[in-house]
Design a protein around this motif. Structure first.
Motif, PDB file in Angstrom:
ATOM      1  N   ASP A  41      45.624  44.476  28.329  1.00 23.90           N
ATOM      2  CA  ASP A  41      45.289  43.050  28.291  1.00 23.90           C
ATOM      3  C   ASP A  41      45.594  42.394  29.634  1.00 23.90           C
ATOM      4  OD1 ASP A  41      44.454  43.100  25.632  1.00 23.90           O
ATOM      5  OD2 ASP A  41      46.472  42.697  24.867  1.00 23.90           O
ATOM      6  N   GLY A  42      44.747  41.449  30.023  1.00 24.31           N
ATOM      7  CA  GLY A  42      44.962  40.678  31.246  1.00 24.31           C
ATOM      8  C   GLY A  42      44.470  41.407  32.484  1.00 24.31           C
ATOM      9  N   ASP A  43      44.314  40.658  33.558  1.00 27.95           N
ATOM     10  CA  ASP A  43      43.825  41.230  34.815  1.00 27.95           C
ATOM     11  C   ASP A  43      44.943  41.909  35.590  1.00 27.95           C
ATOM     12  OD1 ASP A  43      43.293  40.524  38.007  1.00 27.95           O
ATOM     13  OD2 ASP A  43      41.542  41.306  36.945  1.00 27.95           O
ATOM     14  N   ASN A  44      46.109  41.272  35.691  1.00 28.10           N
ATOM     15  CA  ASN A  44      47.278  41.842  36.369  1.00 28.10           C
ATOM     16  C   ASN A  44      46.963  42.383  37.759  1.00 28.10           C
ATOM     17  OD1 ASN A  44      48.978  41.437  34.048  1.00 28.10           O
ATOM     18  ND2 ASN A  44      47.966  43.196  33.128  1.00 28.10           N
ATOM     19  N   GLY A  45      46.029  41.723  38.477  1.00 26.95           N
ATOM     20  CA  GLY A  45      45.652  42.165  39.812  1.00 26.95           C
ATOM     21  C   GLY A  45      44.610  43.270  39.835  1.00 26.95           C
ATOM     22  N   TYR A  46      44.054  43.606  38.678  1.00 27.07           N
ATOM     23  CA  TYR A  46      43.104  44.712  38.577  1.00 27.07           C
ATOM     24  C   TYR A  46      41.870  44.515  39.451  1.00 27.07           C
ATOM     25  CZ  TYR A  46      39.508  47.794  36.785  1.00 27.07           C
ATOM     26  OH  TYR A  46      38.507  48.711  36.702  1.00 27.07           O
ATOM     27  N   GLN A  47      41.209  43.356  39.333  1.00 26.41           N
ATOM     28  CA  GLN A  47      39.954  43.159  40.049  1.00 26.41           C
ATOM     29  C   GLN A  47      40.155  43.237  41.553  1.00 26.41           C
ATOM     30  OE1 GLN A  47      36.859  43.049  38.450  1.00 26.41           O
ATOM     31  NE2 GLN A  47      36.351  43.574  40.554  1.00 26.41           N
ATOM     32  N   GLN A  48      41.219  42.667  42.040  1.00 23.90           N
ATOM     33  CA  GLN A  48      41.510  42.738  43.477  1.00 23.90           C
ATOM     34  C   GLN A  48      41.696  44.192  43.918  1.00 23.90           C
ATOM     35  OE1 GLN A  48      44.890  40.396  44.697  1.00 23.90           O
ATOM     36  NE2 GLN A  48      44.733  41.036  46.819  1.00 23.90           N
ATOM     37  N   MET A  49      42.436  44.966  43.125  1.00 23.86           N
ATOM     38  CA  MET A  49      42.652  46.374  43.474  1.00 23.86           C
ATOM     39  C   MET A  49      41.351  47.165  43.351  1.00 23.86           C
ATOM     40  SD  MET A  49      44.706  48.623  44.658  1.00 23.86           S
ATOM     41  CE  MET A  49      46.382  48.053  44.425  1.00 23.86           C
ATOM     42  N   ALA A  50      40.552  46.910  42.325  1.00 22.52           N
ATOM     43  CA  ALA A  50      39.277  47.612  42.151  1.00 22.52           C
ATOM     44  C   ALA A  50      38.351  47.346  43.341  1.00 22.52           C
ATOM     45  CB  ALA A  50      38.607  47.190  40.845  1.00 22.52           C
ATOM     46  N   ASP A  51      38.291  46.094  43.792  1.00 20.00           N
ATOM     47  CA  ASP A  51      37.468  45.751  44.951  1.00 20.00           C
ATOM     48  C   ASP A  51      37.972  46.471  46.201  1.00 20.00           C
ATOM     49  OD1 ASP A  51      35.975  44.067  43.317  1.00 20.00           O
ATOM     50  OD2 ASP A  51      36.966  42.233  44.031  1.00 20.00           O
ATOM     51  N   ARG A  52      39.292  46.526  46.379  1.00 21.15           N
ATOM     52  CA  ARG A  52      39.872  47.201  47.546  1.00 21.15           C
ATOM     53  C   ARG A  52      39.573  48.700  47.507  1.00 21.15           C
ATOM     54  NH1 ARG A  52      40.575  48.171  52.448  1.00 21.15           N
ATOM     55  NH2 ARG A  52      42.392  49.413  52.938  1.00 21.15           N
TER      56      ARG A  52
END
Length: 106
Positions: free
Chosen positions: A23-34
């Motif tokens: 559950d939640g983003d927890n910085g996921y999208q930023q890491m996925a983009d990187r």
């Protein structure tokens, strides 16, 4: 970036990463983009396709097995992998396949 990767004539390799997210983003999208930007600069990288809904599926394409091994051992990628266990993914599986044929309409 195209939603469907432009790949060369086979053979080449596909790394299929299937996951269930926490559950939640927890910085996921930023890491996925990187990770996408980092992978795109790796020798042997051919492209990626992803669908992230109830089950996330990311398929990255590589020219050879050594390129896949080098990506897996990339220090920043390894840090993201360690962060992902439990933080972003409740369950995941990685599969590596050799693509011998492809067809479609472009």
């Amino acid at each position: 970036m195209s939603l469907i990767a432009k790949t060369p004539e086979p053979p080449y390799y596909a790394v299929i990463f299937t996951s269930l997210r926490t559950d939640g983003d927890n910085g996921y999208q930023q890491m996925a983009d990187r990770m996408l930007k980092l992978a795109a600069n790796q020798p042997g990288f051919l492209g990626v396709e992803a669908a992230r809904e109830a089950v996330g599926i990311t398929v990255s394409y590589w020219s050879d097995l050594d390129s896949i091994k080098n990506w897996k051992e990339n220090s920043e990628h390894m840090e993201a992998q360690r962060g992902g266990y439990g933080k972003w993914y409740s369950s995941f599986k990685t599969r590596i396949s050799k693509v011998e044929r492809e067809y479609g309409n472009e």
